[in-house]
Design a protein around this motif. Structure first.
Motif, short mmCIF file in Angstrom:
data_model
loop_
_atom_site.label_atom_id
_atom_site.label_comp_id
_atom_site.label_asym_id
_atom_site.label_seq_id
_atom_site.Cartn_x
_atom_site.Cartn_y
_atom_site.Cartn_z
N GLY A 1 -2.57 -2.00 6.23
CA GLY A 1 -1.32 -2.73 6.03
C GLY A 1 -0.40 -2.62 7.23
O GLY A 1 0.18 -3.61 7.68
N LEU B 1 -8.21 -5.63 -0.24
CA LEU B 1 -7.45 -4.40 -0.05
C LEU B 1 -6.97 -3.82 -1.40
O LEU B 1 -7.01 -2.61 -1.61
CB LEU B 1 -6.26 -4.66 0.87
CG LEU B 1 -5.66 -3.42 1.54
CD1 LEU B 1 -6.67 -2.75 2.43
CD2 LEU B 1 -4.41 -3.78 2.33
N GLU B 2 -6.54 -4.70 -2.28
CA GLU B 2 -6.02 -4.21 -3.57
C GLU B 2 -7.12 -3.56 -4.42
O GLU B 2 -6.92 -2.45 -4.93
CB GLU B 2 -5.32 -5.33 -4.34
CG GLU B 2 -4.41 -4.75 -5.40
CD GLU B 2 -3.61 -5.82 -6.12
OE1 GLU B 2 -2.56 -6.18 -5.59
OE2 GLU B 2 -4.07 -6.27 -7.18
N PRO C 1 0.81 -1.23 0.00
CA PRO C 1 0.00 0.00 0.00
C PRO C 1 0.84 1.27 0.00
O PRO C 1 0.39 2.31 -0.48
CB PRO C 1 -0.83 -0.09 1.28
CG PRO C 1 -0.42 -1.30 2.00
CD PRO C 1 0.53 -2.07 1.18
N ALA D 1 -5.86 2.04 3.20
CA ALA D 1 -5.19 0.79 2.83
C ALA D 1 -3.81 0.70 3.48
O ALA D 1 -3.42 -0.36 3.98
CB ALA D 1 -5.06 0.70 1.31
N ILE E 1 -6.79 5.30 -0.13
CA ILE E 1 -5.40 4.81 -0.24
C ILE E 1 -4.69 4.90 1.12
O ILE E 1 -3.95 3.99 1.50
CB ILE E 1 -4.66 5.56 -1.36
CG1 ILE E 1 -5.27 5.14 -2.72
CG2 ILE E 1 -3.16 5.24 -1.36
CD1 ILE E 1 -4.79 5.88 -3.91
N LEU F 1 -9.66 -2.11 -3.26
CA LEU F 1 -9.96 -0.85 -2.57
C LEU F 1 -8.95 0.24 -2.97
O LEU F 1 -9.33 1.39 -3.23
CB LEU F 1 -9.91 -1.07 -1.05
CG LEU F 1 -10.37 0.11 -0.21
CD1 LEU F 1 -11.89 0.18 -0.16
CD2 LEU F 1 -9.83 0.00 1.22
N ILE F 2 -7.69 -0.16 -3.05
CA ILE F 2 -6.65 0.79 -3.48
C ILE F 2 -6.94 1.28 -4.89
O ILE F 2 -6.87 2.48 -5.17
CB ILE F 2 -5.25 0.11 -3.42
CG1 ILE F 2 -4.84 -0.13 -1.97
CG2 ILE F 2 -4.21 0.98 -4.11
CD1 ILE F 2 -3.58 -0.96 -1.80
#
Lengths: 245, 118
Positions: free
Chosen positions: B30, B73-74, A182, B26, B23, B76-77
């Protein structure tokens, strides 16, 4: 600072090309890595895990640093776009100043101050580049760790118990990758933010210059009307001088 | 910003902020969830222990977190990136009307310039 940035900004085509070359290099390196992987998986599991250690280390380490190298290239392309926006802005503002300079000094409207986001745009762009560079450095460090881990046969790695260096290295790879993915997108977001700020400033400048032009036309029209009245003629500015060409 | 402000100028900051929030979120997930979970799962247990984890154990729930969160998550990014790009597209879409406005003002200005030249 702003002057220095304005001097550097016209080099944007080089920055974009460099970024593009990095992305192409990433494709080539990725292809070479895929060939290594293809050759690696033609062997039996026993040979792969005990003999082909260098190949495994090369594959695993490249997987760790290559995406960040690729993102650095993308970041440079986006950074180049921000620099191009800065060049457009500088040219727009210089043209505006040239037009205003045609007016007599006492009749010149005050130049509007550049908006805060316009001044911040190059700094945000550089912050984005910094994020990409930091991500690449961390990923290179991780790939070094991966080389060290995969220099051991897989059964040795699997047998690593709590408190061993191998397990700590494995932990470092997995835990760092969890936030690094991220993080690189934060770099992309920062570059996009700089582009949004640059475009916002262009919209702001265009709006203001159009408003100034309107005022110039009004001054010119009122000047014409007053020219028709001889008594008031003396203190008039030659109004048409205010019309930008 | 007044009532006459085009909708694009009102909307693009919202999209930009939304993109930034997604972002950043995210990255926080992480840092706060995935990193410590991965550190615990891989750092505190050998492969033998990890493989022997039974249903309902902490180890398996950690593995579930590590396997499932990146799957959403990806996207969402990328939603965040899409918000940014839509914001940029809206900003671009306003530029033609601004250039047209400038053209209108210039068309008012030119007759005055021509008269001055005579």
């Amino acid at each position: 600072m702003q002057k220095m940035i304005s001097k550097i900004a016209p080099t944007f085509p080089y920055v974009i090309w460099m970024g593009f070359i990095i992305v192409i290099l990433s494709v080539i390196i990725g292809f070479v890595n895929s060939q290594t992987a293809a050759a690696y998986f033609t062997e039996s599991k026993a040979i792969r895990e005990t003999t082909l250690l260098a190949e495994r280390a090369a594959i695993e380490s490249t997987i760790l640093w290559l995406p960040y190298f690729k993102f650095l290239g993308l970041g440079m392309v986006l950074g180049g776009i921000v620099m191009a926006l800065k060049v457009i802005l500088d040219n727009l503002m210089q043209a505006g100043m040239k037009v205003i300079a045609n007016l007599p000094e006492d009749k010149r409207p005050a130049m509007p101050k550049a908006p805060w986001y316009g001044r911040l745009m190059p700094i945000v762009m550089m912050l984005g580049m910094l994020i990409f560079i930091v991500a690449l450095i961390v990923s290179l460090q991780l790939s070094g760790t991966a080389r060290a881990v995969y220099a051991n046969p897989i059964p040795v790695i699997d047998a690593a118990g709590t408190g061993t260096v191998l397990l700590a290295q494995l932990q470092s790879i997995q835990a760092t990758s969890a936030w690094l993915v991220p993080f690189k997108f934060l770099g992309i977001a920062t570059e996009f933010l700089a582009i949004v700020m640059g475009l916002g400033t262009i919209v702001y400048v265009l709006n203001n210059q159009t408003a100034m032009l309107k005022k110039g036309v009004q001054v010119a029209r009122s000047g014409k009307q007053q020219a028709a009245q001889p008594a008031e003629e003396a203190d008039q500015v030659p109004a048409t001088e205010s019309i930008p060409t | 910003m007044n009532e006459n402000t085009p909708y694009q100028l009102k909307l693009f900051p919202v999209l930009t902020i939304l993109g930034w929030i997604l972002i950043s979120l995210a990255l926080i997930i992480g840092l706060v969830i995935l990193t410590p979970t991965a550190a615990n799962y891989f750092g505190a247990n050998s492969k033998e222990v990890r493989d022997a984890a039974e249903a309902g154990s902490v180890l398996l729930s950690q593995l579930g977190v590590l396997a499932s969160i990146p799957l959403w998550l990806e996207p969402l990014i990328f939603l965040g990136v899409a918000f940014f790009i839509c914001g940029i597209a809206l900003e671009f879409s306003i530029i033609p009307s601004l250039v047209k406005q400038r053209g209108d003002v210039m068309s008012q200005a030119f007759p005055l310039i021509v008269k001055l030249g005579k």
